[in-house]
Scaffold this motif. Structure first.
Motif, PDB file in Angstrom:
ATOM      1  N   HIS A  93      53.352  35.612  34.813  1.00 31.99           N
ATOM      2  CA  HIS A  93      52.473  34.753  33.678  1.00 31.99           C
ATOM      3  C   HIS A  93      53.522  33.533  33.966  1.00 31.99           C
TER       4      HIS A  93
ATOM      5  N   PRO B 204      45.565  21.936  33.189  1.00 27.25           N
ATOM      6  CA  PRO B 204      45.233  22.895  33.767  1.00 27.25           C
ATOM      7  C   PRO B 204      45.461  22.400  35.127  1.00 27.25           C
TER       8      PRO B 204
ATOM      9  N   SER C  51      44.314  30.952  38.464  1.00 29.10           N
ATOM     10  CA  SER C  51      43.729  30.278  37.585  1.00 29.10           C
ATOM     11  C   SER C  51      42.679  31.063  37.186  1.00 29.10           C
ATOM     12  N   GLY C  52      42.630  31.822  37.122  1.00 20.42           N
ATOM     13  CA  GLY C  52      42.209  33.249  36.540  1.00 20.42           C
ATOM     14  C   GLY C  52      40.054  33.037  36.176  1.00 20.42           C
ATOM     15  N   LEU C  53      39.627  31.777  36.802  1.00 16.07           N
ATOM     16  CA  LEU C  53      38.647  31.557  36.378  1.00 16.07           C
ATOM     17  C   LEU C  53      37.806  31.186  38.232  1.00 16.07           C
TER      18      LEU C  53
ATOM     19  N   PHE D 195      36.376  33.572  32.780  1.00 14.12           N
ATOM     20  CA  PHE D 195      37.523  34.157  33.162  1.00 14.12           C
ATOM     21  C   PHE D 195      37.395  35.661  34.139  1.00 14.12           C
TER      22      PHE D 195
ATOM     23  N   ARG E 280      49.941  34.165  38.226  1.00 14.82           N
ATOM     24  CA  ARG E 280      48.614  33.976  36.895  1.00 14.82           C
ATOM     25  C   ARG E 280      48.604  33.139  35.613  1.00 14.82           C
TER      26      ARG E 280
ATOM     27  N   TRP F 125      47.432  33.098  32.845  1.00 10.57           N
ATOM     28  CA  TRP F 125      47.041  33.527  31.899  1.00 10.57           C
ATOM     29  C   TRP F 125      47.755  33.899  31.388  1.00 10.57           C
TER      30      TRP F 125
ATOM     31  N   ARG G 261      46.081  38.053  27.205  1.00 14.09           N
ATOM     32  CA  ARG G 261      44.473  38.492  27.629  1.00 14.09           C
ATOM     33  C   ARG G 261      43.984  39.908  28.680  1.00 14.09           C
TER      34      ARG G 261
END
Length: 884
Positions: free
Chosen positions: A193, A202, A338-340, A359, A382, A384, A388
């Motif tokens: 992470h 980002p 990006s986790g998105l 997310f 990752r 993020w 989280r």
């Protein structure tokens, strides 16, 4: 059939005989297999010669077009055939099938159309639902319809639900089916992470970690971003840094340059020998190729991204969640996530579905990371914080999407408004969203008054557009169909405008950009900032719509100023908007909501608009995209939307009802004239005023308020009496029942007397209830002094009796109400009326507390009796007479 190549070994290969055997005895099967197991391409091929199939076709629903093409191509290669023979695919606006096709990979609504057009599914022996864990609306609907077909018409039809991350036990219960699992093939993946740095965007964060992944790992890098715009920004950033993109020590040498986004960029000094390491650990001459992968790419661009990299070349693939599963990306050893993701969210306040960046679930994050462990040990970075917590799995689209398309399909299937439960759903459509969708379909003319599909509704389904856009297309005049095709493509795509142009809220600017690009044959749009790639994708979609609408010539030039709005008002009749007289930026929508243009609007001064995109705000929505319309066209095309009615309303300033005759389109008032108030006008306005202002607007007497408190208290203590609910909420909800008879004939609220209000309230109790109320919750009690003292009723507490101590001499026990269930709270007062004691235990007071009270107060109030024995003393409310 051509010469079949030697079948490669897949993790799912040992399970294939078990799959065949299970389907030989059961019509349904749940198959769990992780990404890379080979289920998408090996299961259909393994079932081709199953005896129960009897030479019929296998249809596989694939949620993504890229995956559908790739899966079909891979299976065709395995069979040694051209695509479109034994294996083919059908996606929107594109088909590669023939009479010989036995495995057909389909997407989106293709399966639904197959079932709707032929409920018996003649010639189809099995339907496979791939990547079902993505829970797309089309998959849920297709599965529900297929189960209905199997239960009523085709018990021999086989249904297989396949997924990489699936609650298999729940799915198996839903289907009443056996469940098989494949272990898959994977290697350990290291999870890191790396945090973002201060002031780092980002895309900068991702580009830096991509560089880190290239330096720390062999092989290619797959980076997940939420959408096309983010991919383009990251691609540009990496292209700028291409000269310093690293390669790890030990990687083989490549050529002399690095291919970045289709162009060459050196990775090191050209004088360095091929393969020689540089001081930062890179191998000189190694090529780095940066490619994008998303659903808006052309077929050739998608094939380029999915093809293996050239020898000596490393790849950075920037992808949306299309790369989570189903497609094979060879050579990936590191994942940057990006986790998105961008997912549709329906806002019932605006009636719009908007793509929101959210997310991903933990299941999706694990799938993404697993891409790095397909061929060897890998790493997943990752972006993020490790702290989280992600949702365990993806939310089904059916519970958060706009459902007009689903409602139209259900109506075509014969499911009535109250019969959605007749189908077997994994997650049923929410009743509220489904009802709202049916209201919209009725407004569009797709459903009749009984909720049955109309001829127009069936044509909408055949066209394949959303119901809103289908209504616009099918009501357009023939000479406008070329422009309609462009509008359908533009409405379904993100805006192609960029820079300052992207801020324009005038939808016509997008049309102008497309036409300028088309008229110059893709040579750019002078004076307009637009994305050529986006325009090319929109043009491909527009070609598909022209074919469906049977239009041979594309639109060009600048359309009439009202042409766009005049066509799209059929799609958004509830979004027709008229400018307010007092505020040029504010509009009233036909739905009744308010909406505003931004200060820097391109639409200032337009009296009529059709709002195509709105952002819900606390008060008025913000118009993000709109087009002007001609009100004369509105009257000619949507005459049923106009009405002339007599309306009454409450005038707060005057405190009286007033009446008007109005001509309206929806909630937009076009004309209004004052008319005399009639009794039937005034009563609804008065009731509405009370409902809006609350019960405090009524002339309550003290007696009426006390009556309400007594009734509410006794309802709680003795529910068996069945007393009416006199709470604020209930009285407001039933104004028409208890108050309306006493307002009849009145034009003002202040004409209602307090006595009339008390009578209205008392009339809600019958004779027996009134007797019970007086007996069990009396307004007052007679105390030993002979005086009647009022009981004060407090919500949620026993009643209070405030009385002078001397008036209770001789009374041993605390008085009770409600049939003896509730002791009264006594506020014992001094002769001056000041509180001495609060108690519900009068006997205890006489025994323990009274001697102390007597000692303290006897000297202060010598004219009042303070007997030694309060049990036998004469109660009194008077002082002793003065001596003569």
């Amino acid at each position: 059939m051509g010469a079949m190549t030697a079948p490669p070994s897949f993790p799912i290969t040992p399970l294939l005989p078990g799959i065949r055997a299970a389907l030989a005895v059961a019509p349904r099967l749940v198959l769990e297999a992780p990404p890379g197991a080979g289920k998408t391409t090996q299961v259909p091929l393994a079932l081709l010669d199953a005896p129960w199939l009897e030479g019929r076709k296998i249809v596989m629903l694939e949620p993504r077009r890229i995956a559908a093409r790739a899966a079909a191509q891979f299976m065709a290669r395995q069979l040694g055939e051209e695509l479109g023979r034994t294996v083919g695919y059908r996606i929107r606006f594109e088909s590669r099938t023939s009479a010989a096709t036995r495995i057909e990979v389909v997407t989106e609504g293709i399966l639904t159309r197959l079932i709707q057009d032929d409920p018996e599914l003649a010639g189809i022996g099995a339907i496979l639902f791939d990547e079902f864990h993505e829970r797309h609306l089309a998959a849920d609907l297709g599965a529900a319809l297929a189960l209905d077909v199997q239960a009523t018409l085709r018990p021999d039809l086989r249904l297989v639900v396949m997924s990489a991350t699936l609650d298999g036990e729940r799915i198996a219960r839903w289907l009443d089916a056996p469940r098989l699992s494949s272990p898959g093939r994977s290697f350990p993946v290291r999870i890191e992470h790396p945090p973002a740095r201060a002031q780092e965007s980002p895309e900068q964060h991702l580009a830096r970690v991509v560089r880190q992944a290239l330096a720390e790992n062999e092989g290619d890098v797959l980076a997940f971003l939420p959408g096309r715009r983010e991919i383009a920004r990251a691609q540009a950033l990496l292209a700028q840094q291409s000269a310093s993109l690293p390669s790890p020590v030990g990687r083989g040498a490549g050529g002399e340059g690095s291919t970045v986004a289709g162009r060459s960029a050196s990775t090191g000094p050209s004088s360095a020998p091929a393969g020689a390491p540089s001081p930062d650990g890179r191998r000189e001459g190694m090529e780095i190729e940066i490619v994008a992968l998303h659903g808006e790419l052309s077929l050739a661009e998608q094939q380029l991204a999915l093809a293996p990299a050239d020898p000596g070349t490393r790849r950075v693939v920037l992808a949306t969640n299309v790369a989570e599963s189903s497609v094979t990306l060879p050579g990936i050893r590191a994942v940057v996530d990006s986790g998105l993701a961008r997912e549709p969210r329906f806002d019932p306040n605006t009636g719009f579905t908007r793509l929101e960046t959210v997310f991903v679930s933990q299941a999706s994050a694990d799938q993404r990371a697993g891409r790095a462990g397909r061929v060897a040990e890998g790493a997943a970075y990752r972006l993020w914080p490790q702290s989280r917590r992600l949702e365990p799995s993806r939310t089904a689209e059916i519970v958060q999407a706009e459902l007009s398309g689903l409602a139209l399909e259900l109506a075509a299937w014969g499911v009535t408004a109250d019969g959605a439960a007749a189908l077997l759903w994994l997650d049923p459509p929410p009743a509220g969203a489904l009802a709202q969708a049916r209201e919209l379909l009725a407004q569009l003319g797709a459903l009749d008054a009984d909720g049955r599909i109309t001829a127009l509704g069936r044509r909408m389904l055949e066209l394949g557009a959303t119901p809103r856009l289908g209504a616009a297309a099918l009501r357009a005049p023939p000479e406008r169909l070329a422009l309609v095709a462009d509008l359908l493509a533009l409405m379904e795509a993100r805006s192609p405008l960029r820079g300052e142009a992207a801020r324009s809220d005038d939808f016509r600017a997008r049309v102008a950009a497309l036409h300028a690009w088309r008229d110059r044959r893709g040579g750019g749009t002078p004076g307009v900032q637009a994305d050529a790639g986006a325009l090319a994708a929109i043009e491909q979609a527009a070609k598909g719509w022209r074919r469906r609408l049977d239009v041979r010539t594309a639109a060009s030039g600048v359309p009439d100023s009202h042409a766009v709005g005049d066509l799209l008002l059929h799609a958004f009749p509830d979004r027709v908007a008229r400018r307010d007289v007092a505020n040029p930026l504010r509009y009233t929508l036909a739905s009744g909501r308010g909406a505003c243009l931004a200060e820097q609007t391109a639409l200032l001064g337009e009296p009529w608009l059709v709002a195509l995109d709105l952002r819900h705000e606390a008060r008025d929505s913000l118009i993000l995209a709109a087009a002007p319309l001609d009100p004369r066209v509105l009257e000619a095309e949507l005459p049923h939307g106009f009405a002339r009615e007599r309306v009454a309303r409450w005038n707060e300033a005057r405190g009286a009802a007033e009446a008007f005759e109005e001509r309206r389109f929806g909630a937009i008032v076009l004309e209004r004239r004052s008319v005399p108030v009639r009794p039937e006008d005034a009563l609804p306005a008065l009731i509405a005023a009370v409902r809006d202002r609350g019960l405090d607007a009524l002339p309550w007497s003290e007696a009426a308020q006390r009556l309400r408190l007594r009734v509410q208290a006794l309802r709680g203590w003795m529910p068996e009496l069945g007393l009416p609910d006199l709470s604020d909420a209930r009285l407001l909800a039933t104004l028409g029942d208890w108050l309306a008879p006493h307002l009849a004939g009145k034009r003002r609220l202040d004409a209602l007397a307090a006595e009339e209000l008390s009578q209205a309230l008392a009339a809600m109790l019958d004779y027996e209830q009134r007797r019970a109320l007086d007996a069990q919750a009396p307004d007052s009690l007679v105390v030993p002094s002979g005086q009647a003292r009022r009981l004060e009723y407090v919500p949620g507490a026993p009643p209070v009796l405030a009385v002078k101590l001397q008036e209770l001499f001789g009374l041993a026990d605390t008085p009770r109400v409600a049939g003896g269930r509730v002791p009264v709270t006594l506020h014992l007062l001094s002769p001056a009326g000041r509180p001495i004691q609060v108690t519900q235990d009068l006997r205890g007071f006489w025994e323990r507390t009274y001697p102390e009270v007597k000692k303290e107060l006897k000297g202060r109030y010598p004219r009042h009796p303070w007997p030694d024995d309060p049990w036998t003393a004469t109660p009194t409310h008077r002082a002793k007479p003065r001596a003569g």
